[in-house]
Design an enzyme around this catalytic site. Structure first.
Site, PDB file in Angstrom:
ATOM      1  N   CYS A   1       0.920  -1.104   0.171  1.00  0.00           N
ATOM      2  CA  CYS A   1       0.081   0.117   0.011  1.00  0.00           C
ATOM      3  C   CYS A   1       0.744   1.069  -0.085  1.00  0.00           C
ATOM      4  O   CYS A   1       1.967   1.395   1.036  1.00  0.00           O
ATOM      5  CB  CYS A   1      -0.893   0.189   1.088  1.00  0.00           C
ATOM      6  SG  CYS A   1      -2.174  -1.245   1.097  1.00  0.00           S
TER       7      CYS A   1
ATOM      8  N   ARG B   1       4.129  -0.299  -4.748  1.00  0.00           N
ATOM      9  CA  ARG B   1       3.726  -0.712  -3.361  1.00  0.00           C
ATOM     10  C   ARG B   1       2.506  -1.619  -3.484  1.00  0.00           C
ATOM     11  O   ARG B   1       2.451  -2.263  -2.512  1.00  0.00           O
ATOM     12  CB  ARG B   1       3.495   0.613  -2.434  1.00  0.00           C
ATOM     13  CG  ARG B   1       4.878   1.236  -2.234  1.00  0.00           C
ATOM     14  CD  ARG B   1       4.615   2.139  -1.120  1.00  0.00           C
ATOM     15  NE  ARG B   1       4.633   1.636   0.145  1.00  0.00           N
ATOM     16  CZ  ARG B   1       5.736   1.581   0.817  1.00  0.00           C
ATOM     17  NH1 ARG B   1       6.884   2.030   0.654  1.00  0.00           N
ATOM     18  NH2 ARG B   1       5.686   0.970   2.196  1.00  0.00           N
TER      19      ARG B   1
ATOM     20  N   TRP C   1      -2.622  -2.746  -1.942  1.00  0.00           N
ATOM     21  CA  TRP C   1      -2.275  -4.323  -1.858  1.00  0.00           C
ATOM     22  C   TRP C   1      -3.101  -4.863  -0.784  1.00  0.00           C
ATOM     23  O   TRP C   1      -3.055  -4.878   0.462  1.00  0.00           O
ATOM     24  CB  TRP C   1      -0.710  -4.694  -1.534  1.00  0.00           C
ATOM     25  CG  TRP C   1      -0.390  -5.857  -1.803  1.00  0.00           C
ATOM     26  CD1 TRP C   1       0.050  -6.265  -3.296  1.00  0.00           C
ATOM     27  CD2 TRP C   1      -0.361  -6.965  -1.065  1.00  0.00           C
ATOM     28  NE1 TRP C   1       0.209  -7.653  -2.866  1.00  0.00           N
ATOM     29  CE2 TRP C   1      -0.052  -8.069  -1.690  1.00  0.00           C
ATOM     30  CE3 TRP C   1      -0.725  -7.252   0.351  1.00  0.00           C
ATOM     31  CZ2 TRP C   1       0.267  -9.472  -1.001  1.00  0.00           C
ATOM     32  CZ3 TRP C   1      -0.519  -8.264   0.921  1.00  0.00           C
ATOM     33  CH2 TRP C   1       0.036  -9.496   0.004  1.00  0.00           C
TER      34      TRP C   1
ATOM     35  N   ASN D   1      -2.218   1.616   5.896  1.00  0.00           N
ATOM     36  CA  ASN D   1      -1.288   0.596   5.209  1.00  0.00           C
ATOM     37  C   ASN D   1      -1.057  -0.266   6.473  1.00  0.00           C
ATOM     38  O   ASN D   1      -0.732   0.097   7.451  1.00  0.00           O
ATOM     39  CB  ASN D   1      -0.158   0.988   4.770  1.00  0.00           C
ATOM     40  CG  ASN D   1       0.966  -0.009   4.449  1.00  0.00           C
ATOM     41  OD1 ASN D   1       0.695  -1.145   4.070  1.00  0.00           O
ATOM     42  ND2 ASN D   1       2.200   0.534   4.711  1.00  0.00           N
ATOM     43  N   GLY D   2      -1.126  -1.749   6.377  1.00  0.00           N
ATOM     44  CA  GLY D   2      -0.877  -2.531   7.501  1.00  0.00           C
ATOM     45  C   GLY D   2      -2.112  -3.513   7.775  1.00  0.00           C
ATOM     46  O   GLY D   2      -3.007  -3.731   7.217  1.00  0.00           O
TER      47      GLY D   2
ATOM     48  N   GLU E   1      18.320 -16.866  -7.885  1.00  0.00           N
ATOM     49  CA  GLU E   1      17.699 -15.672  -8.090  1.00  0.00           C
ATOM     50  C   GLU E   1      17.257 -15.517  -9.523  1.00  0.00           C
ATOM     51  O   GLU E   1      16.114 -14.812  -9.980  1.00  0.00           O
ATOM     52  CB  GLU E   1      19.157 -14.566  -7.848  1.00  0.00           C
ATOM     53  CG  GLU E   1      18.697 -13.086  -8.394  1.00  0.00           C
ATOM     54  CD  GLU E   1      17.627 -12.459  -7.773  1.00  0.00           C
ATOM     55  OE1 GLU E   1      16.998 -13.068  -6.582  1.00  0.00           O
ATOM     56  OE2 GLU E   1      17.128 -11.276  -8.238  1.00  0.00           O
TER      57      GLU E   1
ATOM     58  N   LYS F   1      13.204 -14.450 -10.575  1.00  0.00           N
ATOM     59  CA  LYS F   1      13.040 -13.399 -11.521  1.00  0.00           C
ATOM     60  C   LYS F   1      11.955 -13.690 -12.414  1.00  0.00           C
ATOM     61  O   LYS F   1      11.106 -13.133 -12.860  1.00  0.00           O
ATOM     62  CB  LYS F   1      14.254 -12.674 -12.036  1.00  0.00           C
ATOM     63  CG  LYS F   1      15.262 -11.846 -11.324  1.00  0.00           C
ATOM     64  CD  LYS F   1      14.701 -10.696 -11.069  1.00  0.00           C
ATOM     65  CE  LYS F   1      13.972 -10.494  -9.751  1.00  0.00           C
ATOM     66  NZ  LYS F   1      15.068 -10.234  -8.555  1.00  0.00           N
TER      67      LYS F   1
ATOM     68  N   GLU G   1       8.361 -14.392 -10.851  1.00  0.00           N
ATOM     69  CA  GLU G   1       7.406 -13.272 -10.684  1.00  0.00           C
ATOM     70  C   GLU G   1       7.268 -12.400 -11.634  1.00  0.00           C
ATOM     71  O   GLU G   1       6.473 -11.682 -11.402  1.00  0.00           O
ATOM     72  CB  GLU G   1       8.376 -12.523  -9.313  1.00  0.00           C
ATOM     73  CG  GLU G   1       9.627 -11.743  -9.699  1.00  0.00           C
ATOM     74  CD  GLU G   1      10.305 -11.000  -8.410  1.00  0.00           C
ATOM     75  OE1 GLU G   1       9.449 -10.521  -7.688  1.00  0.00           O
ATOM     76  OE2 GLU G   1      11.375 -10.845  -8.584  1.00  0.00           O
TER      77      GLU G   1
ATOM     78  N   HIS H   1      20.154 -36.165  -7.018  1.00  0.00           N
ATOM     79  CA  HIS H   1      19.193 -36.703  -5.909  1.00  0.00           C
ATOM     80  C   HIS H   1      17.788 -36.338  -5.961  1.00  0.00           C
ATOM     81  O   HIS H   1      17.038 -36.296  -5.124  1.00  0.00           O
ATOM     82  CB  HIS H   1      19.894 -35.886  -4.650  1.00  0.00           C
ATOM     83  CG  HIS H   1      21.366 -36.110  -4.429  1.00  0.00           C
ATOM     84  ND1 HIS H   1      21.688 -37.345  -3.423  1.00  0.00           N
ATOM     85  CD2 HIS H   1      22.423 -35.541  -4.450  1.00  0.00           C
ATOM     86  CE1 HIS H   1      23.181 -37.428  -3.623  1.00  0.00           C
ATOM     87  NE2 HIS H   1      23.470 -36.235  -4.315  1.00  0.00           N
TER      88      HIS H   1
ATOM     89  N   LYS I   1       5.903  -4.118  -3.820  1.00  0.00           N
ATOM     90  CA  LYS I   1       7.330  -4.079  -3.659  1.00  0.00           C
ATOM     91  C   LYS I   1       7.738  -4.287  -2.306  1.00  0.00           C
ATOM     92  O   LYS I   1       8.834  -4.772  -2.033  1.00  0.00           O
ATOM     93  CB  LYS I   1       7.866  -2.601  -4.173  1.00  0.00           C
ATOM     94  CG  LYS I   1       9.083  -2.220  -3.950  1.00  0.00           C
ATOM     95  CD  LYS I   1       9.960  -2.839  -5.168  1.00  0.00           C
ATOM     96  CE  LYS I   1      11.484  -2.534  -5.224  1.00  0.00           C
ATOM     97  NZ  LYS I   1      12.195  -3.338  -5.921  1.00  0.00           N
TER      98      LYS I   1
HETATM   99  O1  M6R Z   1      13.156  -4.716   0.581  1.00  0.00           O
HETATM  100  P1  M6R Z   1      13.470  -5.973   0.786  1.00  0.00           P
HETATM  101  O2  M6R Z   1      14.856  -6.437   0.187  1.00  0.00           O
HETATM  102  O3  M6R Z   1      13.461  -6.431   2.397  1.00  0.00           O
HETATM  103  O4  M6R Z   1      12.659  -7.103   0.034  1.00  0.00           O
HETATM  104  C1  M6R Z   1      12.700  -8.575   0.139  1.00  0.00           C
HETATM  105  C2  M6R Z   1      12.001  -9.143  -0.836  1.00  0.00           C
HETATM  106  O5  M6R Z   1      10.423  -8.819  -0.784  1.00  0.00           O
HETATM  107  C3  M6R Z   1      12.272  -8.827  -2.337  1.00  0.00           C
HETATM  108  O6  M6R Z   1      13.708  -8.882  -2.433  1.00  0.00           O
HETATM  109  C4  M6R Z   1      11.445  -9.664  -3.239  1.00  0.00           C
HETATM  110  O7  M6R Z   1      11.565 -10.961  -3.323  1.00  0.00           O
HETATM  111  C5  M6R Z   1      11.561  -9.100  -4.738  1.00  0.00           C
HETATM  112  N1  M6R Z   1      10.107  -8.957  -5.199  1.00  0.00           N
HETATM  113  C6  M6R Z   1      12.544  -9.865  -5.566  1.00  0.00           C
HETATM  114  O8  M6R Z   1      12.644  -9.468  -6.901  1.00  0.00           O
END
Ligand code: M6R
Length: 614
Positions: free
Chosen positions: A2, A27, A75, A101-102, A484, A488, A491, A507, A609
Site C-alpha cells: 500500500c 507498493r 495491496w 497500510n498494514g 535468483e 526473477k 515473479e 538426488h 514492492k
Molecule cells: O525490501 P527487501 O529487500 O527487504 O525485500 C525483500 C523481498 O521482498 C524482495 O527482494 C522480493 O523478493 C523481490 N520482489 C524480488 O525481486
C-alpha cells in the site's frame, strides 16, 4: 504494501496526491483512491485495479478543487480488491476519510463493538473500523489529532494511517506503528508519504517518524507526538536523489532502467569506502572495531532476493573472515528459537528497509542481546533505524517490484563488510584486501559489458517464450545466482522456474529433465577447477537427457563449448565476484520474456514492492 500520500498547502491537492500515488504504485496496485477536503465536506473517489482506472473515474466525475487531500494505492489484505474495499474509508457522517497500510489485528473485536453500538460498516476491511472509531471519538474531542491518538491507543497490529477531516480543512494527520510513513517539509506546504518518492517532486527535505507516533501537518507546521500527546523527537534528513531518479527516463520499464543503472549502483556503493591503497573505511558503521573483533558467529537474515544476496555473502564472509556464517529466511528466523548472544552478529539485508519479516527478526535478535547490522538501500526507513549499525547501499530508488540493482549493491555492501571484518580481525593481509578491492572496482565495467551484450539474451527470450518450465543450475556462489534467476522468471513471467545446486541434480531434480526443457547453467571460473569440472559433467548429464542448455561461462573456457546449445560469455573475474556479472543476463532474460508475454514487468500480479505485513 500500500502506498499512502497526504498533502496540505497551496497547490491542487489532487495533482499532488495523484502524482505521489503514481510514484508509489509499485507498493500495491489492487485499487486506488483519493479524498479531498472542501467546504465542510469530504469529496472522494476510488476504483479497483491500477491507477489508470482511478484516472478514468476522475475524468468522468471530476472532484472540485482543494488544497488538502489524501490518497492510497492498495495491496489487498482484508477483503477482495474491489471498489467497496478500496481506500479511503469514511465514517457514516462522511466527516473523516482514512487511508491505511498494514493490518489491524484486533479489528474483528472492534468491528463487533461498533456494530453492537449501531454502526453500519459497508466494506470487509479492517480500515473502515478506524473511520467509525474516529467518528465516535470526534464526538468527545473535536480535535482530529487528539481523536487519532485516542483511536491509535486502541489498535493492535501494524498500521500507517493518514486521515483528513471535513471540519478541519487545513490539517492532515498521520500515525504509524510498525509500518512506514515519512514527512516531507515544504515551504507553506507539507506532505506525508509511505516513502519519499511520494513528494520528491516538491521537496527533498524529509522528517523521519519513530514508532507509535502521530504527526499533524498544516501548511506551516509539522507537529509530532507519541500516542499520548507527548512531544516526540524526530530526525530530519535531506534526500540525496531527485525526481528524475524516480522516473523511467525513456526506458519502457523501470526494471530495464534499473538493470541499466547497475554499473553505477555498484560503483556508488563502493565509493568512499576504501582508501587509495585498499584500506576499508566504513565511516557510517556504528559498531566499534572491538565489537566486531568479538563476533564469533554471523547470521544473515533476509527475504526474497535479499536472502539470495545473503546466501552469496555467506561464502565471502566465511572465506575472508573465518567466522561461521548461517543464512536464514527472515520469516522463519524467530520461530525456530535460534541461539544468539552478545557475540553473534545478525546481518539483515533489505532494499526497502521496511520488510516486516526482517524487521521482526531484528527485534527478536536485539531482545536476545545479539548485535544487528543492516544493509539497506533506503535512508529513513525502519530497519536501519532499529538496527545497531547500518551500511547503506547507494543504488538509488528501486521502483520495479523485481529487485535488480538492489541485489548487486547488496552483494557489494556485504563484501565490503566481510573485508572490513577481515581487516579488523587480521584474517586477511592488507595487500590481499587491496587486491580484492581492486577486483571489485573493475566489476562495473564487467556489468556494463553484460548490458552491452544483452541482445543475445533478448533473442533467447523470444525463442523460449513458449516454455512451460525453465531450470537454473549453479554451484558455490553460482547456486544463489541460479535461485535468483529462477525467482526473477517466476515473479515476472509467471513461468515455472526452479534453481538448483547442480550437485543435487542426481538426488532428484534430474527427473524434471525432458526433451527440450531449457536449463541455464552458471559455470564457476576455471580457477576453481574442481567445481568447474564437476559442473561440466552436470551439463553433459542433462544434455544427454534432452535438455536445451544455456551455459554462462567465463571467457576462454572451452570445455563447455561442445555441450552448450547457447553460450553466454562472462568476463573473467574471481569466483566470489562472479555473481555480480552472471546475474545480469538472467535479469534481462526474465524482463524480456515477461515483456514478450505481454505482462506488466514493473507491477507483476499479486506482488508488491515492500512486504510490510507478515
Ligand atoms: O525490501 P527487501 O529487500 O527487504 O525485500 C525483500 C523481498 O521482498 C524482495 O527482494 C522480493 O523478493 C523481490 N520482489 C524480488 O525481486
Amino acid at each position: 504494501m500500500c502506498g499512502i500520500v497526504g498533502y496540505v498547502g497551496q497547490r491542487s491537492a489532487l495533482d499532488v496526491v495523484m502524482g505521489g500515488l503514481r510514484r508509489l504504485e509499485y507498493r500495491g496496485y489492487d485499487s486506488g483512491g483519493v479524498a479531498l477536503v472542501g467546504d465542510g465536506t469530504i469529496m472522494s473517489a476510488k476504483k479497483a485495479g491500477k491507477l489508470v482506472n482511478l484516472d478514468a473515474e476522475l475524468a468522468a466525475r471530476p472532484l472540485p478543487h482543494s488544497h488538502t487531500g489524501i490518497g492510497h494505492t492498495r495491496w489487498a489484505t482484508h477483503g477482495a480488491p474491489n471498489d467497496v474495499n478500496a481506500h479511503p474509508h469514511l465514517d457514516a457522517a462522511e466527516r473523516v476519510a482514512v487511508v491505511h497500510n498494514g493490518i489491524i489485528e484486533n479489528f474483528a473485536a472492534l468491528r463487533a463493538e461498533l456494530e453492537a453500538a449501531g454502526h453500519e460498516l459497508v466494506s470487509e476491511t479492517d480500515t473502515e473500523t478506524v473511520a467509525h472509531l474516529l467518528h465516535d471519538e470526534l464526538a468527545r474531542t473535536p480535535d482530529l489529532s487528539d481523536a487519532v491518538r485516542a483511536v491509535c491507543r486502541r489498535l493492535e497490529g501494524a498500521f500507517t494511517l493518514v486521515i483528513c477531516d471535513a471540519a478541519q480543512p487545513d490539517v492532515v494527520v498521520g500515525a504509524r506503528r510498525n509500518s512506514p510513513l515519512v514527512v516531507g517539509r515544504g515551504q507553506g506546504e507539507n506532505f506525508l508519504g509511505s516513502d519519499v518518492a511520494a513528494f520528491i517532486e516538491y521537496t527533498r527535505d524529509a522528517v523521519e517518524l519513530g514508532q507509535d507516533q502521530v504527526v499533524t501537518i498544516t501548511p506551516d507546521a509539522i507537529v509530532v507526538t507519541d500516542f499520548f500527546g507527548a512531544p516526540a523527537v524526530t530526525k530530519e534528513y535531506h534526500v540525496d536523489w531527485d525526481v528524475s531518479a524516480a522516473e523511467k527516463g525513456g526506458f519502457e520499464w523501470f526494471m530495464l532502467k534499473e538493470i541499466d543503472e547497475q554499473p553505477q549502483a555498484v560503483a556508488d556503493t563502493l565509493l568512499g569506502r576504501h582508501t587509495i591503497d585498499g584500506q576499508l573505511q566504513l565511516d557510517e558503521m556504528r559498531l566499534s572495531d572491538g565489537e566486531l573483533r568479538d563476533v564469533d558467529k554471523v547470521i544473515i537474515v533476509a527475504a526474497g532476493t535479499s536472502f539470495y544476496a545473503g546466501m552469496t555473502a555467506k561464502y565471502a564472509i566465511e572465506h575472508w573472515t573465518r567466522i561461521p556464517c548461517e543464512v536464514e529466511l527472515a520469516s522463519e528466523f524467530r520461530y525456530r528459537d535460534p541461539i544468539l548472544d552478545r557475540t553473534t552478529l545478525v546481518l539483515t539485508i533489505s532494499q526497502s528497509g521496511e520488510t516486516m519479516d526482517t524487521l521482526m527478526a531484528i527485534r527478536y535478535a536485539r531482545q536476545q542481546r545479539a548485535r544487528v547490522l543492516s544493509i539497506c538501500n533506503t535512508n529513513g526507513s525502519t530497519i536501519p533505524r532499529e538496527s545497531d549499525a547500518v551500511i547503506y547501499t547507494h543504488a538509488g530508488p528501486e521502483v520495479a517490484v523485481a529487485s535488480t540493482k538492489g541485489f548487486l549493491a547488496q552483494v557489494v555492501a556485504c563484501y565490503l563488510l566481510a573485508l572490513y571484518i577481515a581487516q579488523v580481525k587480521g584474517t586477511k593481509y592488507g595487500d590481499e584486501i587491496a587486491t580484492i578491492i581492486a577486483e571489485l572496482e573493475k566489476t562495473p565495467a564487467g556489468i556494463q559489458r553484460m548490458l552491452d551484450e544483452g541482445d543475445q539474451v533478448r533473442k533467447l527470450a523470444a525463442e523460449l517464450a513458449g516454455s512451460r518450465s525453465i531450470l537454473f543450475l549453479g554451484r558455490h556462489v553460482g547456486y544463489p545466482v541460479a535461485l535468483e534467476g529462477a525467482l526473477k522468471l517466476k515473479e515476472l513471467a509467471y513461468i515455472h522456474a526452479e534453481g538448483f545446486a547442480a550437485g543435487e541434480l542426481k538426488h532428484g531434480p534430474i527427473a524434471l529433465i525432458e526433451e527440450g526443457v531449457p536449463v541455464f547453467v552458471i559455470v564457476p571460473p576455471k580457477a576453481r577447477d574442481q567445481l568447474q569440472e564437476k559442473i561440466v559433467s552436470n551439463i553433459q548429464e542433462i544434455r544427454a537427457r534432452g535438455a536445451r542448455t544455456i551455459v554462462l561461462a567465463e571467457d576462454g573456457d572451452m570445455d563447455v563449448v561442445p555441450f552448450a546449445d547457447h553460450l553466454i560469455r562472462l568476463p573473467k573475474v574471481p569466483t566470489l565476484l562472479q555473481p555480480l556479472v552472471a546475474t545480469v543476463p538472467l535479469q534481462i532474460f526474465a524482463c524480456e520474456l515477461a515483456g514478450q508475454l505481454g505482462h506488466d514487468v514493473d507491477q507483476p500480479r499479486n506482488l508488491a514492492k515492500s512486504v510490510t505485513v507478515e
